[in-house]
Design an enzyme around this catalytic site. Structure first.
Site, PDB file in Angstrom:
ATOM      1  N   GLU A  28       1.027  -1.144   0.068  1.00  0.00           N
ATOM      2  CA  GLU A  28       0.163  -0.291  -0.014  1.00  0.00           C
ATOM      3  C   GLU A  28       1.146   1.499  -0.154  1.00  0.00           C
ATOM      4  O   GLU A  28       1.615   1.622   1.042  1.00  0.00           O
ATOM      5  CB  GLU A  28      -1.103   0.319   1.569  1.00  0.00           C
ATOM      6  CG  GLU A  28      -1.894   1.197   1.482  1.00  0.00           C
ATOM      7  CD  GLU A  28      -2.614   1.284   2.569  1.00  0.00           C
ATOM      8  OE1 GLU A  28      -3.177   0.442   3.362  1.00  0.00           O
ATOM      9  OE2 GLU A  28      -3.430   2.342   2.974  1.00  0.00           O
ATOM     10  N   ARG A 254       4.925 -12.337  10.249  1.00  0.00           N
ATOM     11  CA  ARG A 254       5.481 -11.530   9.519  1.00  0.00           C
ATOM     12  C   ARG A 254       7.133 -11.602  10.098  1.00  0.00           C
ATOM     13  O   ARG A 254       7.709 -12.404  11.335  1.00  0.00           O
ATOM     14  CB  ARG A 254       4.979 -10.656   9.788  1.00  0.00           C
ATOM     15  CG  ARG A 254       4.467 -10.075  11.235  1.00  0.00           C
ATOM     16  CD  ARG A 254       3.781  -9.053  11.281  1.00  0.00           C
ATOM     17  NE  ARG A 254       2.758  -8.403  10.238  1.00  0.00           N
ATOM     18  CZ  ARG A 254       2.733  -7.133   9.658  1.00  0.00           C
ATOM     19  NH1 ARG A 254       3.677  -6.497   9.533  1.00  0.00           N
ATOM     20  NH2 ARG A 254       2.075  -7.282   8.362  1.00  0.00           N
ATOM     21  N   LYS A 264       4.177   1.046  10.043  1.00  0.00           N
ATOM     22  CA  LYS A 264       4.225   2.255   9.325  1.00  0.00           C
ATOM     23  C   LYS A 264       3.947   3.369  10.405  1.00  0.00           C
ATOM     24  O   LYS A 264       3.750   4.879   9.887  1.00  0.00           O
ATOM     25  CB  LYS A 264       3.546   2.363   7.689  1.00  0.00           C
ATOM     26  CG  LYS A 264       3.885   0.935   7.006  1.00  0.00           C
ATOM     27  CD  LYS A 264       2.996   1.132   6.087  1.00  0.00           C
ATOM     28  CE  LYS A 264       3.828   0.373   5.020  1.00  0.00           C
ATOM     29  NZ  LYS A 264       1.808   0.194   3.989  1.00  0.00           N
TER      30      LYS A 264
END
Ligand code: ATP
Ligand code: MG
Length: 554
Positions: A28, A254, A264
């Site tokens: 994204e 992850r 983020k």
């Protein structure tokens, strides 16, 4: 072989997807990529390479309020720099908005989606909890015709944000909360960096993602574990729409790293609040930061390969990443000499006005890299902490009356230390050298215990060095509360040293190159460097001194 490659091997054997493999990396564009993304990039592009397949780069740009062109460019830079190529397969979910809209209409026509007028708050409270079933929306059984009309009006901008949403009609009592009539479209009067003001409704992530995968003909959709609970929705969307391509979603753990943050939101906060110097600050775990710091892309790829792919979450020690960086640089980095905190040394018995060039090894790990000439002169600089007036017993560097080896040069003996009268600090040493020890050995066989680095004064170039330490000195900074976050930063994480001296070889150093300064670590040439003023960012120290220091401070 990891479980994902195993699964793909089985699929190929069974001739699933005609034996083809097509993956995608779907960032994204709402921030710069970090080392966690590198794991996903290496996996998606790596799987494609290993199975003779391809990997698409797809921007998941469905949230215009947080996304920007700058991020798109930085993401492309990062993927390319890591060594991967998406060729002409650069896609954007926003390119599919028209198609996604038609899919939504199709779901409504099938009676599998409806326009709901509940407020966001009501939707939340109707949703139920893990232990309690949800409650059906009073709009759930509104007619297909009515939903079609409202949905079309939503697109035309007839309603305000939050007034209406489109929801999938699945099961409000499902054990999986994601299946309780999830919202698939919302109204958002926001300017999109690509579609501009064309749309005022935007698809939600799950809907857009599943269908984008399908549109592109993705065979294996690899994502992180938190999407495991979304897989039933992913499959439901594709099944209900009977699309020709139904990718297999596979989840993996992850990457978590200690001593840093990867959210983020937190990275954006660090950048926007000025706590770091931009997204490419070398203290950040961003790919841009690691590049500026001098981490070779090969080292990052090696790191991702070493940690592997697993199904269980764990925290990887950042020292493993640093180890991979050292391994790579040790093989490749040109050695040079530089002095960070210079102390002037006058070699009193070296002839006035004389100078010479000595041979130095460029890289002991790579004999093919040869040797270079290093100028020597009567006045040189050594590191301030390579001299002690009152040395402890096990100090093998320079002190009064003691002899050390100057790397690639001569033995020198310290005769006198001159002090600054006001500060009392040592400002200059007077030493003698033994001309017979040229190259570093005494013909009479006498030994010295210490070898120190140095730079000849007349030919030296000035410069700046930036030494980095961890941005957080606690092991798990992602657990810090938002209130305490800013004050938890390690105040000593950046040290600028301005009056360094380097050997003239560095005159031709180019931005981005990494050198080993003997005894001091690996340093990357900053883009602000010039021929007369070098700026070096320390990539990593030579050995891991950090664990020991941390232990001592406990
Ligand atoms: P957000 O919190 O904004 O969703 P994200 O880290 O998931 O952030 P994306 O841009 O959606 O960001 O990530 C792109 C891809 O990278 C996704 O497929 C995601 O699963 C993967 N990814 C993100 N973080 C990690 C990580 N720490 N380890 C491995 N893969 C990751
Ligand atoms: Mg995400």
């Amino acid at each position: 072989m990891d479980f994902i490659r195993q699964k793909i091997t089985d699929d190929i054997k069974a001739n699933k997807n005609n034996g083809k493999v097509l993956t995608r990396f779907p960032p994204e564009p709402n921030g710069y990529l970090h080392i966690g993304h590198a794991k996903s990039i290496c996996l998606n592009f790596g799987v494609a390479r290993d199975f003779n397949g391809l990997c698409n780069l797809r921007f998941d740009d469905t949230n215009p309020t947080k996304e920007e062109e700058e991020y798109v460019l930085s993401i492309k830079d990062a993927v390319r720099w890591l060594g991967f190529d998406w060729e002409n397969r650069e896609f954007y979910a926003s390119d599919y908005f028209e198609q996604l809209y038609s899919f939504a209409v199709k779901l409504i026509e099938k009676g599998k989606a409806y326009v709901c007028d509940l407020s966001a708050e009501d939707i939340r409270s109707y949703r139920g909890t893990l232990t309690e079933a949800g409650k059906e929306s009073p709009y759930r059984n509104r007619s297909v015709a009515e939903s079609l009309k409202h949905f079309s009006e939503m697109r035309e901008g007839k309603y305000k944000e939050g007034e209406k949403v489109l929801r999938a009609k699945i099961d409000m009592s499902s054990g999986n909360i994601n299946m309780r009539d999830p919202v698939i479209y919302r109204i958002l009067f926001a300017h999109h960096h690509r579609t501009k003001d064309k749309w005022c409704i935007y698809p939600m992530y799950d809907f857009a993602h599943a269908l984008s995968d399908s549109i592109e003909g993705i065979t294996h959709s690899l994502c992180t574990l938190e999407f495991e609970d979304h897989r039933p929705l992913y499959d439901w969307i594709l099944d209900e729409l009977s699309v020709p391509c139904h990718p297999q979603q596979i989840e993996f753990a992850r990457l978590n790293l200690n001593y840093t943050v990867m959210s983020k939101r937190k990275l954006l906060y660090l950048v926007q609040s000025g706590l770091v110097n931009g997204w490419d600050d070398p203290r950040l775990p961003t790919i841009a930061g690691m590049k500026k710091r001098g981490y070779p892309p090969e080292a990052i790829r090696k790191f991702c390969e070493t940690i592997g792919i697993a199904k269980r979450e764990n925290v990887v020690d950042i020292q493993l990443l640093e180890y991979c960086v050292r391994e790579e640089l040790n093989k490749k980095a040109q050695r040079v000499m530089g002095v960070l905190r210079p102390l002037k040394v006058i070699i009193t018995n070296y002839p006035q006005g004389h100078s010479e060039e000595l041979d130095a090894v460029n890289n002991p790990e790579d004999p093919a890299s040869g040797t270079r000439k290093v100028p020597f002169s009567r006045i040189i600089y050594i590191e301030q902490d390579d001299f002690l007036e009152n040395p402890p017993k096990d100090y093998f560097r320079l002190s009064l009356g003691k002899e050390v080896r100057l790397r690639y040069a001569y033995f020198i003996k310290c005769e006198k230390a001159l002090k600054d009268e006001t500060t009392g600090r040592i400002k200059e040493l007077h030493c003698t050298y033994d001309p017979l020890t040229k190259g570093g050995n005494a013909p009479d066989g006498r030994k010295v215990k210490g070898t120190i680095h140095w730079v000849a004064e007349p030919t030296s170039i000035e410069g700046e060095a930036r030494l980095y330490d961890r941005l957080f000195d606690m092991e798990n900074p992602s657990e810090i509360s938002d209130d305490a976050f800013a004050s938890s930063i390690n105040k000593k994480s950046l040290e600028n040293i301005f009056s360094c001296r380097f050997e003239p070889f560095l005159k031709k150093a180019k931005a981005g190159e990494v050198y080993q300064l003997e005894r001091l670590g690996y340093f990357c040439v900053d883009s602000s460097s010039t021929e007369t003023k070098i700026v070096l960012n320390r990539t990593v120290t030579l050995k891991d001194t950090w664990a020991k220091i941390a232990q001592k401070n406990k």
